[in-house]
Scaffold this active site. Structure first.
Site, PDB file in Angstrom:
ATOM      1  N   ASP A 324       0.889  -1.085  -0.134  1.00 27.66           N
ATOM      2  CA  ASP A 324       0.064   0.102   0.047  1.00 27.66           C
ATOM      3  C   ASP A 324       0.889   1.198   0.039  1.00 27.66           C
ATOM      4  O   ASP A 324       2.100   0.998   0.460  1.00 27.66           O
ATOM      5  CB  ASP A 324      -0.916  -0.107   1.020  1.00 27.66           C
ATOM      6  N   ASP A 548      -1.642  -0.818   6.007  1.00 33.20           N
ATOM      7  CA  ASP A 548      -1.915  -0.099   7.169  1.00 33.20           C
ATOM      8  C   ASP A 548      -3.339   0.145   7.574  1.00 33.20           C
ATOM      9  O   ASP A 548      -3.884   0.424   8.570  1.00 33.20           O
ATOM     10  CB  ASP A 548      -1.340   1.046   7.669  1.00 33.20           C
ATOM     11  N   ASP A 552      -6.883  -1.878   3.304  1.00 36.10           N
ATOM     12  CA  ASP A 552      -6.185  -2.757   3.184  1.00 36.10           C
ATOM     13  C   ASP A 552      -6.499  -4.231   3.588  1.00 36.10           C
ATOM     14  O   ASP A 552      -5.972  -5.356   3.416  1.00 36.10           O
ATOM     15  CB  ASP A 552      -4.885  -2.621   3.537  1.00 36.10           C
TER      16      ASP A 552
END
Length: 686
Positions: A324, A548, A552
């Site tokens: 990410d 995080d 996600d």
């Protein structure tokens, strides 16, 4: 039959509980007494009315036999202890009391070594369990009361004195202090806290007293989440351990067949007993979980919490690492990266920056706070260029808290920006719509000057002075200093990095280029990230997802291995992941990948060595070269060797990639002065 088994179960469970009691001191004492008894048995067997070896048989052998019986009755568990028990009974039956005592002693010694190795491996993460404070000071109606930590409720006001541990997560209401956050971040330097700042459970108040409001209590607190991860770190769930257990079952069958065949062919029962002694698969079964737990203990020192050994096994097979962007490769907070002026503005960049920061100093908007923070960092860093150390120290002390001019008037325009009067000048800072509404001259030229930064994914604050367009301040989420080295280290291990982000393509490519990532997928919603992970998995590339945020979580759960930023990451992301980075430091990833591969190599070496040694020993036993006493020594020496080999993982270091040296915080990231050189608009970037 079923009723009889049901009646036996509680008794067997009680016996199992009794076997587990005691501890290392008791085990060492029993081993010492047994070793002395074996010494007398070998050198002075007539010392006692009976063979002293029976002391070792009873103290060390009885628990092994009892454990084997319990396993057979409750689970029909045919594993190493079954074969060891048969060897003990057979040795006693033919009068080889010393051999029986020796087998029992060395088996218990091997078990003790394993326990010590596992205890050492888990020591680092289990320290978290003991950090939970037992009490808290609650302030109600001006009265301070000490209560149990578990009785704190959300919304309670707590008082924390110097030296005390913060009981729950919350926000500082009153007072200023410094907090030791090393338990959560790994950073040794204390962090200053003021009203409005967040504090986490398990951290230690060092200097001043402060009042805080509880926000996350009990099992929802940061420390409790970390403890939950620690308690779930169980190597017994790894597939490789189940594989070893399955092999051990077959080895028991082979050993019994070989022993019976040898007895029938040679007519010498001592050879059959020797085969049972040397063919015990204890090294195969015991050394494997020890390797897993040693690897877990190794990465714990880098602020990595592994929930189960199976995660490391899966991580060793990963061929893609999907990152990410926000909060993972980057800090997840805006920082000033450039300040620019346009021709005819009659102010330089420093003056514009100072005026806009002064106007934003009364703003609560995150962008306004980022502008003020950037100016303070830049102003504080400037004196560091002094010629002498003394001059630099004096300048730093003088500018530790640079003062901005206080606006004489301030007006915040929601969705547009701010207007303020600073040092006799009318300052407007905001977006294009605000400047258009104010009728600012030169707004089009200012927009064109800031366009290259906007195309790179920056958020641009346009500024006007006294009704004239003056310049702009560009803000962007900054890449972590360790990102590029971490990506490079991952690639050297044969794993390819991928960027999956919800940001638009231009910003995604810009961040990817800084981190050294080639494969990029932008504009990803949660379902898009999930689909991307599934596609890569179908293409035969096991994926490790690193993220995080809540968005996600689906991808973290679906990937072969999910790694969450455990400090700043959301609770949902951490719960969905297999591994948590407590320090929010992706620099640990190359080492984590490398040690997972090393762990699998160690396990395979242990298995190969154990099986090879067993088959060589059984051949020697069949020919009569080994007797039960020597056979026990050879076999159990092999067990100790593979356990020691696994323990080497505790201090193993990855030499081929970046070392996890601790990530810098946003406060220590390059300020605007440095960023002006790092992010200049050019044809390639735009």
């Amino acid at each position: 039959m079923k009723e009889t088994m049901a009646m036996r179960a509680p008794l067997l469970e009680r016996l199992e509980e009794l076997l587990d009691r005691g501890g290392t001191k008791k085990d060492v004492a029993l081993l010492a007494v047994s070793a002395v008894a074996l010494g007398f048995s070998f050198f002075a067997p007539e010392t006692l009315p009976f063979n002293p070896a029976w002391i070792a048989i009873v103290l060390c052998g009885a628990p092994i036999i009892l454990g084997a019986v319990i396993g057979l009755v409750t689970e029909f568990d045919i594993k190493a202890d079954v074969l060891v028990s048969l060897a003990l009974i057979a040795a006693v039956a033919i009068g080889e009391d010393f051999a029986a005592g020796e087998v029992a002693l060395i088996m218990q010694l091997g078990a003790l070594l394993e326990d010590l190795t596992v205890a050492k491996a888990r020591a680092g993460i289990e320290r978290l369990v003991h950090l939970s404070p037992r009490t808290a000071r609650i302030v109600r109606d001006g009265v301070e009361t000490v209560v149990a930590a578990e009785d704190v409720q959300v919304g309670d006001v707590l008082r924390v004195l110097p030296g005390e541990t913060v009981a729950v997560d919350g926000t500082v209401l009153e007072g200023r202090t410094s907090i030791d956050e090393s338990v959560m971040t790994g950073e040794s330097l204390p962090v200053d806290k003021a009203p409005g700042d967040e504090v986490k459970s398990g951290t230690v108040n060092q200097f001043g007293a402060f009042d805080m409001r509880a926000q996350r209590v009990g099992e929802d607190s940061s420390l409790a989440r970390m403890i939950e991860l620690v308690q779930s770190a169980d190597a017994g769930k790894a597939k490789i351990v189940r594989l070893a257990d399955r092999w051990a079952t077959w080895i028991v069958v082979i050993a019994l067949t070989a022993a019976a065949g040898t007895w029938l062919v040679t007519g010498e029962i001592i050879r059959a007993v020797t085969i049972l002694v040397v063919f015990c698969p204890c090294a195969l079964v015991l050394a494997t979980p020890t390797a897993i737990m040693a690897a877990i203990g190794n990465v714990t020192k880098l602020g990595v919490l592994v929930r189960e050994g199976d995660a490391l096994e899966r991580l060793a097979k990963v061929r893609k690492v999907a990152f990410d962007k926000t909060g993972t490769l980057t800090y997840g907070r805006p920082e000033v990266v450039a300040v620019g002026t346009i021709e005819g503005s009659k102010v330089d960049e420093e003056q514009l920056y100072s005026l806009v920061a002064s106007a934003e100093s009364m703003s609560e908007h995150p962008l306004g706070k980022a502008v003020v923070r950037g100016w303070e960092q830049r102003a504080a860093a400037a004196p560091g260029e002094a010629a002498t150390a003394e001059a630099s120290a004096a300048a730093d002390a003088a500018s530790a808290a640079p003062a901005l001019a206080r606006p004489s008037s301030f007006d915040m325009v929601p969705g547009r920006g701010v207007r303020a009067s600073v040092a006799g000048r009318d300052v407007a800072a905001g977006n294009r719509e605000m400047l258009a509404e104010l009728g600012v001259d030169g707004a089009d030229a200012l927009q064109a000057a800031a366009l290259p930064f906007a195309e790179q994914g920056c958020t641009v604050v346009l500024a006007a002075l006294d009704g004239q367009a003056a310049g702009f301040i560009a803000l962007a989420d900054t890449v972590r200093p360790t990102a590029e080295a971490a990506v490079r280290g991952i690639r050297t291990l044969g794993v390819e990095p991928v960027l999956l982000t919800g940001d638009h393509a231009q910003a995604a490519r810009h961040i990817a280029a800084q981190a050294g990532i080639v494969e990029v997928e932008a504009d990803c919603l949660p379902q898009n990230k999930l689909a991307a992970v599934e596609r890569l998995e179908r293409e035969g590339a096991p994926v490790c997802m690193v993220g995080d945020g809540i968005n996600d979580a689906p991808a973290l759960k679906r990937a072969s291995v999910g790694i969450a930023m455990g400090g700043a990451g959301s609770d949902i992301a951490v719960d969905a992941a297999d591994i948590a980075l407590v320090r929010d430091d992706i620099a640990a990833l190359p080492h984590l990948l490398a040690i997972s591969q090393r762990m699998m190599t160690t396990i395979k070496l242990n298995m190969g060595f154990s099986l090879g040694l067993n088959f060589v020993a059984i051949a020697l036993a069949m020919t009569g070269i080994l007797n039960p006493v020597v056979g026990a020594l050879v076999h159990n020496a092999g067990s100790v060797i593979v356990i020691v080999n696994s323990a080497l993982l505790l201090k193993w270091k990855h030499r081929g990639g970046s070392e996890a040296s601790g990530d810098a915080s946003p406060a220590s990231a390059p300020g605007a002065a440095t960023a002006l050189r790092d992010l200049e608009p050019d044809a390639e970037a735009a």
